[in-house]
Write a protein that holds these residues in place. Structure first.
Motif, PDB file in Angstrom:
ATOM      1  N   UNK A 183       0.828  -1.208   0.000  1.00  0.00           N
ATOM      2  CA  UNK A 183       0.000   0.000   0.000  1.00  0.00           C
ATOM      3  C   UNK A 183       0.859   1.254   0.000  1.00  0.00           C
ATOM      4  N   UNK A 184       1.945   1.234   0.747  1.00  0.00           N
ATOM      5  CA  UNK A 184       2.849   2.389   0.759  1.00  0.00           C
ATOM      6  C   UNK A 184       3.453   2.600  -0.629  1.00  0.00           C
ATOM      7  N   UNK A 185       3.818   1.508  -1.288  1.00  0.00           N
ATOM      8  CA  UNK A 185       4.401   1.605  -2.632  1.00  0.00           C
ATOM      9  C   UNK A 185       3.418   2.189  -3.633  1.00  0.00           C
ATOM     10  N   UNK A 186       2.100   1.941  -3.402  1.00  0.00           N
ATOM     11  CA  UNK A 186       1.073   2.442  -4.314  1.00  0.00           C
ATOM     12  C   UNK A 186       0.388   3.715  -3.778  1.00  0.00           C
ATOM     13  N   UNK A 187       1.021   4.340  -2.778  1.00  0.00           N
ATOM     14  CA  UNK A 187       0.550   5.612  -2.203  1.00  0.00           C
ATOM     15  C   UNK A 187      -0.866   5.500  -1.640  1.00  0.00           C
ATOM     16  N   UNK A 188      -1.172   4.371  -1.002  1.00  0.00           N
ATOM     17  CA  UNK A 188      -2.475   4.159  -0.355  1.00  0.00           C
ATOM     18  C   UNK A 188      -2.272   4.289   1.150  1.00  0.00           C
ATOM     19  N   UNK A 189      -2.899   5.312   1.731  1.00  0.00           N
ATOM     20  CA  UNK A 189      -2.708   5.597   3.153  1.00  0.00           C
ATOM     21  C   UNK A 189      -3.875   5.040   3.969  1.00  0.00           C
ATOM     22  N   UNK A 190      -3.823   3.735   4.227  1.00  0.00           N
ATOM     23  CA  UNK A 190      -4.849   3.086   5.042  1.00  0.00           C
ATOM     24  C   UNK A 190      -4.589   3.403   6.519  1.00  0.00           C
ATOM     25  N   UNK A 191      -5.418   2.860   7.392  1.00  0.00           N
ATOM     26  CA  UNK A 191      -5.260   3.105   8.826  1.00  0.00           C
ATOM     27  C   UNK A 191      -3.894   2.636   9.313  1.00  0.00           C
ATOM     28  N   UNK A 192      -3.316   1.624   8.667  1.00  0.00           N
ATOM     29  CA  UNK A 192      -2.022   1.085   9.082  1.00  0.00           C
ATOM     30  C   UNK A 192      -0.909   2.100   8.857  1.00  0.00           C
ATOM     31  N   UNK A 193      -1.084   2.981   7.895  1.00  0.00           N
ATOM     32  CA  UNK A 193      -0.108   4.043   7.646  1.00  0.00           C
ATOM     33  C   UNK A 193       0.031   4.939   8.876  1.00  0.00           C
ATOM     34  N   UNK A 194      -1.044   5.074   9.649  1.00  0.00           N
ATOM     35  CA  UNK A 194      -1.064   5.983  10.789  1.00  0.00           C
ATOM     36  C   UNK A 194      -0.802   5.285  12.124  1.00  0.00           C
TER      37      UNK A 194
END
Length: 277
Positions: A183-194
């Motif tokens: 998700x980080x590689x595809x610029x998707x900021x899910x709840x796990x990003x935070x």
């Protein structure tokens, strides 16, 4: 949906076979359409074209025609909408507004400039829509015209629906935990990003505990028969699957743990509720 039928029979003493069958067909078609839409949009918007687009996403991996996928998801959505409009003509406008909300959430889940499956609200939206709204519609179409729109009634339905809502939410949470780097590689900021993978795993455990506490609460408040307490026998199974996910966060190996918890948990809850009836 079946939990809504059970509650309609047990607590509200009403059941409409035709409405339930039609709603089941419409719900199933649109659910499949949303899943197809999710894969279709992820395929088209993928930044990692070599890895994710060609090897992970099922459209690229299985060489499925994107036009075929688009045609199927549009067809399924239209049929579901037509069935829904027929049901609106039978049970009134409240179903229209609930249906519009569910369709909107399904479309916005993976579409638009800021799809919800790439935002930190994805778990909340999917759990609420599939866990609570589907059950609310199921109860409404079964007990119409005797449904009372009160906060107390909505709260009662929400209490019975909450275990499924939490398990559905955990399904997406586990997916995002396992897909953290992708998700980080595809610029998707899910709840796990935070909150990070550790925070996600803690939330996963807490929601499983809350699910069982709500099953006990629903029985104590006489919203469900005592037989639904038999759902507690799956606690060791849920603990085992949760430990596997905590030990290793790998999509192909441990994401299915969340799928199994949702499948077994929701199925046993419905069966034990039905036995009580």
């Amino acid at each position: 949906m079946l939990l809504g039928v059970c509650m309609s029979l047990y607590y509200f003493h009403s059941f409409n076979f035709t409405n339930s069958i039609l709603f089941f067909i419409a719900m199933l078609l649109f659910n499949m359409a949303v899943d197809m839409m999710d894969n279709y949009n992820d395929y088209n918007h993928a930044i990692d074209t070599q890895g994710y687009k060609r090897k992970t996403n099922i459209i690229g991996r299985e060489h499925i025609s994107p036009r075929l996928v688009l045609g199927l998801l549009v067809s399924f959505s239209v049929i579901a909408a037509l069935i829904g409009l027929y049901l609106v003509s039978q049970v009134g406008l409240p179903l229209l507004w609930m249906g519009i909300f569910c369709f909107a959430m399904g479309i916005l889940y993976s579409s638009g400039p800021f799809p919800m499956n790439g935002l930190p609200v994805g778990e909340l939206v999917s759990g609420f829509t599939m866990g609570f709204m589907i059950m609310l519609i199921s109860v409404y179409i079964n007990i119409y015209p005797n449904f009372a729109w009160t906060w107390i009634n909505l709260g009662k339905i929400w209490m019975v629906a909450l275990p499924c809502e939490l398990w559905i939410s955990n399904l997406m949470l586990a997916n995002n935990i396992c897909d953290a780097q992708e998700d980080e590689d595809n610029h998707r900021h899910t709840i796990i990003h935070f909150i990070g993978q550790r925070g996600g795993l803690i939330a996963f455990v807490i929601k499983n505990v809350l699910a069982f506490l709500m099953i006990i609460t629903a029985v104590l408040l006489h919203l469900a028969p005592w037989t639904m307490l038999l759902t507690l026998v799956i606690i060791p199974f849920v603990v085992k699957q949760t430990k596997k996910l905590i030990h290793q966060q790998v999509k192909l190996k441990t994401f299915p743990c969340a799928v199994k918890i949702l499948l077994v948990g929701s199925l046993v809850q419905v069966v034990t509720y039905a036995i009580g009836i």
